[in-house]
Design a protein around this motif. Structure first.
Motif, PDB file in Angstrom:
ATOM      1  N   ARG A  38      80.913   0.384  46.434  1.00  0.00           N
ATOM      2  CA  ARG A  38      81.506   0.440  45.103  1.00  0.00           C
ATOM      3  C   ARG A  38      80.555  -0.158  44.080  1.00  0.00           C
ATOM      4  O   ARG A  38      79.744  -1.044  44.390  1.00  0.00           O
ATOM      5  N   GLN A  39      80.669   0.337  42.860  1.00  0.00           N
ATOM      6  CA  GLN A  39      79.914  -0.200  41.745  1.00  0.00           C
ATOM      7  C   GLN A  39      80.610  -1.453  41.245  1.00  0.00           C
ATOM      8  O   GLN A  39      81.840  -1.516  41.143  1.00  0.00           O
ATOM      9  N   MET A  40      79.801  -2.475  40.912  1.00  0.00           N
ATOM     10  CA  MET A  40      80.332  -3.688  40.315  1.00  0.00           C
ATOM     11  C   MET A  40      79.756  -3.805  38.905  1.00  0.00           C
ATOM     12  O   MET A  40      79.329  -2.808  38.323  1.00  0.00           O
ATOM     13  N   ALA A  41      79.739  -4.982  38.343  1.00  0.00           N
ATOM     14  CA  ALA A  41      79.258  -5.152  36.976  1.00  0.00           C
ATOM     15  C   ALA A  41      77.786  -4.775  36.873  1.00  0.00           C
ATOM     16  O   ALA A  41      76.978  -5.108  37.753  1.00  0.00           O
ATOM     17  N   GLY A  42      77.433  -4.080  35.797  1.00  0.00           N
ATOM     18  CA  GLY A  42      76.051  -3.676  35.588  1.00  0.00           C
ATOM     19  C   GLY A  42      75.576  -2.745  36.684  1.00  0.00           C
ATOM     20  O   GLY A  42      76.235  -1.767  37.024  1.00  0.00           O
ATOM     21  N   HIS A  43      74.396  -3.069  37.248  1.00  0.00           N
ATOM     22  CA  HIS A  43      73.855  -2.278  38.355  1.00  0.00           C
ATOM     23  C   HIS A  43      74.153  -2.909  39.714  1.00  0.00           C
ATOM     24  O   HIS A  43      73.589  -2.481  40.725  1.00  0.00           O
ATOM     25  N   GLN A  44      75.004  -3.919  39.745  1.00  0.00           N
ATOM     26  CA  GLN A  44      75.316  -4.552  41.017  1.00  0.00           C
ATOM     27  C   GLN A  44      76.235  -3.649  41.842  1.00  0.00           C
ATOM     28  O   GLN A  44      77.116  -2.974  41.313  1.00  0.00           O
ATOM     29  N   LYS A  45      75.997  -3.666  43.149  1.00  0.00           N
ATOM     30  CA  LYS A  45      76.758  -2.811  44.070  1.00  0.00           C
ATOM     31  C   LYS A  45      77.055  -3.579  45.348  1.00  0.00           C
ATOM     32  O   LYS A  45      76.275  -4.438  45.764  1.00  0.00           O
ATOM     33  N   GLU A  46      78.156  -3.227  45.960  1.00  0.00           N
ATOM     34  CA  GLU A  46      78.586  -3.852  47.207  1.00  0.00           C
ATOM     35  C   GLU A  46      78.950  -2.761  48.197  1.00  0.00           C
ATOM     36  O   GLU A  46      79.567  -1.760  47.821  1.00  0.00           O
ATOM     37  N   THR A  47      78.554  -2.950  49.441  1.00  0.00           N
ATOM     38  CA  THR A  47      78.927  -1.973  50.458  1.00  0.00           C
ATOM     39  C   THR A  47      79.348  -2.683  51.734  1.00  0.00           C
ATOM     40  O   THR A  47      78.885  -3.786  52.042  1.00  0.00           O
ATOM     41  N   HIS A  66      63.586  -3.960  34.915  1.00  0.00           N
ATOM     42  CA  HIS A  66      63.125  -2.693  34.338  1.00  0.00           C
ATOM     43  C   HIS A  66      64.276  -1.706  34.148  1.00  0.00           C
ATOM     44  O   HIS A  66      64.179  -0.785  33.344  1.00  0.00           O
ATOM     45  N   LEU A  67      65.374  -1.902  34.905  1.00  0.00           N
ATOM     46  CA  LEU A  67      66.571  -1.081  34.724  1.00  0.00           C
ATOM     47  C   LEU A  67      67.726  -1.896  34.133  1.00  0.00           C
ATOM     48  O   LEU A  67      68.880  -1.478  34.219  1.00  0.00           O
ATOM     49  N   ARG A  68      67.409  -3.038  33.582  1.00  0.00           N
ATOM     50  CA  ARG A  68      68.388  -3.927  32.965  1.00  0.00           C
ATOM     51  C   ARG A  68      69.404  -4.464  33.965  1.00  0.00           C
ATOM     52  O   ARG A  68      70.565  -4.700  33.638  1.00  0.00           O
ATOM     53  N   GLY A  69      68.948  -4.637  35.205  1.00  0.00           N
ATOM     54  CA  GLY A  69      69.778  -5.289  36.204  1.00  0.00           C
ATOM     55  C   GLY A  69      69.616  -6.792  36.128  1.00  0.00           C
ATOM     56  O   GLY A  69      68.797  -7.315  35.359  1.00  0.00           O
ATOM     57  N   THR A  70      70.377  -7.511  36.958  1.00  0.00           N
ATOM     58  CA  THR A  70      70.269  -8.968  36.980  1.00  0.00           C
ATOM     59  C   THR A  70      69.282  -9.468  38.027  1.00  0.00           C
ATOM     60  O   THR A  70      69.020 -10.671  38.105  1.00  0.00           O
ATOM     61  N   ASP A  71      68.748  -8.552  38.865  1.00  0.00           N
ATOM     62  CA  ASP A  71      67.703  -8.904  39.833  1.00  0.00           C
ATOM     63  C   ASP A  71      68.180  -9.944  40.842  1.00  0.00           C
ATOM     64  O   ASP A  71      67.386 -10.713  41.363  1.00  0.00           O
ATOM     65  N   LEU A  72      69.480  -9.948  41.125  1.00  0.00           N
ATOM     66  CA  LEU A  72      70.019 -10.965  42.018  1.00  0.00           C
ATOM     67  C   LEU A  72      69.879 -10.588  43.483  1.00  0.00           C
ATOM     68  O   LEU A  72      69.674 -11.456  44.342  1.00  0.00           O
ATOM     69  N   ALA A  73      69.980  -9.292  43.793  1.00  0.00           N
ATOM     70  CA  ALA A  73      69.961  -8.807  45.177  1.00  0.00           C
ATOM     71  C   ALA A  73      68.916  -7.703  45.304  1.00  0.00           C
ATOM     72  O   ALA A  73      68.411  -7.200  44.303  1.00  0.00           O
ATOM     73  N   PRO A  74      68.570  -7.299  46.530  1.00  0.00           N
ATOM     74  CA  PRO A  74      67.521  -6.284  46.711  1.00  0.00           C
ATOM     75  C   PRO A  74      67.855  -4.955  46.046  1.00  0.00           C
ATOM     76  O   PRO A  74      69.005  -4.529  45.994  1.00  0.00           O
ATOM     77  N   PHE A  75      66.836  -4.288  45.562  1.00  0.00           N
ATOM     78  CA  PHE A  75      66.959  -2.957  44.981  1.00  0.00           C
ATOM     79  C   PHE A  75      67.189  -1.940  46.107  1.00  0.00           C
ATOM     80  O   PHE A  75      66.797  -2.165  47.258  1.00  0.00           O
ATOM     81  N   PRO A  76      67.821  -0.796  45.819  1.00  0.00           N
ATOM     82  CA  PRO A  76      68.195   0.152  46.883  1.00  0.00           C
ATOM     83  C   PRO A  76      67.040   0.611  47.755  1.00  0.00           C
ATOM     84  O   PRO A  76      67.175   0.693  48.985  1.00  0.00           O
ATOM     85  N   LEU A  77      65.889   0.935  47.146  1.00  0.00           N
ATOM     86  CA  LEU A  77      64.776   1.469  47.926  1.00  0.00           C
ATOM     87  C   LEU A  77      64.191   0.424  48.872  1.00  0.00           C
ATOM     88  O   LEU A  77      63.554   0.764  49.871  1.00  0.00           O
ATOM     89  N   GLY A  78      64.420  -0.862  48.588  1.00  0.00           N
ATOM     90  CA  GLY A  78      63.982  -1.917  49.502  1.00  0.00           C
ATOM     91  C   GLY A  78      64.768  -1.904  50.799  1.00  0.00           C
ATOM     92  O   GLY A  78      64.229  -2.191  51.874  1.00  0.00           O
ATOM     93  N   PHE A  79      66.068  -1.572  50.715  1.00  0.00           N
ATOM     94  CA  PHE A  79      66.876  -1.458  51.934  1.00  0.00           C
ATOM     95  C   PHE A  79      66.336  -0.338  52.819  1.00  0.00           C
ATOM     96  O   PHE A  79      66.249  -0.488  54.047  1.00  0.00           O
ATOM     97  N   PHE A  80      66.000   0.787  52.219  1.00  0.00           N
ATOM     98  CA  PHE A  80      65.484   1.919  52.985  1.00  0.00           C
ATOM     99  C   PHE A  80      64.154   1.550  53.645  1.00  0.00           C
ATOM    100  O   PHE A  80      63.920   1.862  54.820  1.00  0.00           O
ATOM    101  N   ASN A  81      63.280   0.874  52.899  1.00  0.00           N
ATOM    102  CA  ASN A  81      61.986   0.447  53.427  1.00  0.00           C
ATOM    103  C   ASN A  81      62.177  -0.485  54.619  1.00  0.00           C
ATOM    104  O   ASN A  81      61.555  -0.304  55.683  1.00  0.00           O
TER     105      ASN A  81
END
Length: 386
Positions: A38-47, A66-81
């Protein structure tokens, strides 16, 4: 992004990743990993990712500045990597044990290459993926030919590598608008029955299982040199994104990956994974599957924001089937997207299809590439496999 959302991934003070449900054990053959996001506030997401063992993990993602996120947790492409590295490492270790090959040390590095064309404002954006660069560093008393053969066999046995090599065709989608399923257009319609809405499945926020690890996902504090620059909504030519990751086997048997986006000011994140049935951490395929859902949701939120769509409460359920064995395979991804809003029905349908077209990781699944693999044996390069 949905301005009505105020809940954040750290609102309860929980770790960025944790186990919330114990499974019943390992599985072989065909394995389907389920992702409920699910989407949370801003670009934050939880699964919540239900792994091959039945263990369920809460994982979180965010975007950088760069996408106006809060940079608190890993970006999606980092999980895939991280998932790609971990799955390959797991196949390497299992095959080494079956062949009687002692591995003193194993390290893996992966650089994924993606690029974007088009415009988020005009709805013409399109994501692309190229062959990743993979380096496998092995220290072993076994001979060079034995190690080279081992790495080649591990590549064949990895469902994550199979996803890149095989061009997963027939990825399917289902769309639910304000609680009702709609027929999708421009993509393959899911043949599966209705999925359960994550808002109904999780009436309360997922919370950690007692005694679980708190260090599954961590921000290292390290950043790439330079200042972050905001990403433009339209691209003139190619917008290139290189994702870096360095992984190693730890003394406790877990695999640790440090991953970062190759842009100035980007933060580094550390993710743990477990390729045994001990389930001390999510599997590599669980991380990889979560990354696909997170990436798709980022594209959804960017289009909602840039095209000012009256759509909110984005959530999805995603089924990721993999086949293990000497010749592994990845089967089509089935995504069930849930949206609420007052926008016309055709706008909801448009959002689903254009976000799927922009998603880098759906592009990676749809584009057959042969990874460029380099083997370092006891400190010296010996071959380019695959």
């Amino acid at each position: 992004m949905d301005p009505t959302l105020t809940d954040t991934i750290d609102m309860h003070g929980d770790p960025l990743g944790f186990k919330l449900r114990q499974g019943s054990g390992g599985a072989g053959g065909r394995q389907t990993i389920k992702v409920e996001a699910r989407q949370m506030a801003g670009h934050q997401k939880e699964t919540v990712v239900t792994d091959r063992t039945g263990d369920a993990w809460r994982l979180t993602s965010d975007e950088g500045k760069h996408l106006r996120g809060t940079d608190l947790a890993p970006f999606p492409l980092g999980f895939f990597n991280a998932g790609l590295q971990s799955d390959l490492y797991g196949r390497l270790g299992a095959l080494a044990a079956s062949r009687g090959i002692a591995l003193e040390d194993v390290e893996v590095s992966v650089v994924n290459h993606y690029w974007l064309t088009g415009s988020f404002i005009q709805g013409t954006g399109e994501g692309h993926a190229e062959a990743p660069d993979i380096e496998v560093r092995v220290r072993s008393t076994a001979g060079r030919e034995a190690v080279e053969s081992l790495v080649a066999a591990a590549l064949d046995a990895s469902p994550a590598i199979a996803l890149l090599r095989g061009a997963v065709t027939g990825n399917s989608f289902a769309l639910y608008v304000n609680g009702r399923r709609r027929q999708v257009q421009g993509v393959t319609n899911s043949p599966a029955p209705d999925a359960a809405d994550p808002y109904r499945s999780y009436a309360r926020a997922p919370r950690p299982l007692s005694g679980g690890r708190a260090d599954l996902i961590e921000k290292t504090g390290k950043q790439e040199p330079g200042a972050s620059q905001p990403a433009a909504p339209a691209v003139d030519g190619k917008l290139i994104r290189n994702i870096h990751g360095e992984g190693r086997r730890r003394g406790d048997g877990l695999f640790e990956t440090e991953t970062w986006l190759g842009l100035p000011g980007s933060s580094h994140f550390r993710l743990l994974s477990d390729e045994t049935d001990g389930a001390g951490a999510p599997s590599g395929l669980a991380l990889l599957s979560a990354g696909i859902s997170f990436c798709y949701m980022t594209q959804l939120s960017r289009y909602i924001e840039n095209m000012k769509m009256n759509i909110r409460r984005v959530r999805l359920v995603q089924f990721n089937p993999y086949i293990t064995g000497d010749k592994a395979a990845a089967e089509p991804i089935d995504t069930h997207l849930f949206l609420d809003g007052e926008a016309p029905e055709e706008t909801h349908l448009q959002l689903l299809t254009i976000a799927a077209r922009t998603c880098y990781l759906h592009a990676a699944a749809n584009t057959p590439v042969d990874p460029k693999v380099r083997i370092i044996y006891n400190g010296s390069p010996i071959a380019r496999a695959a």
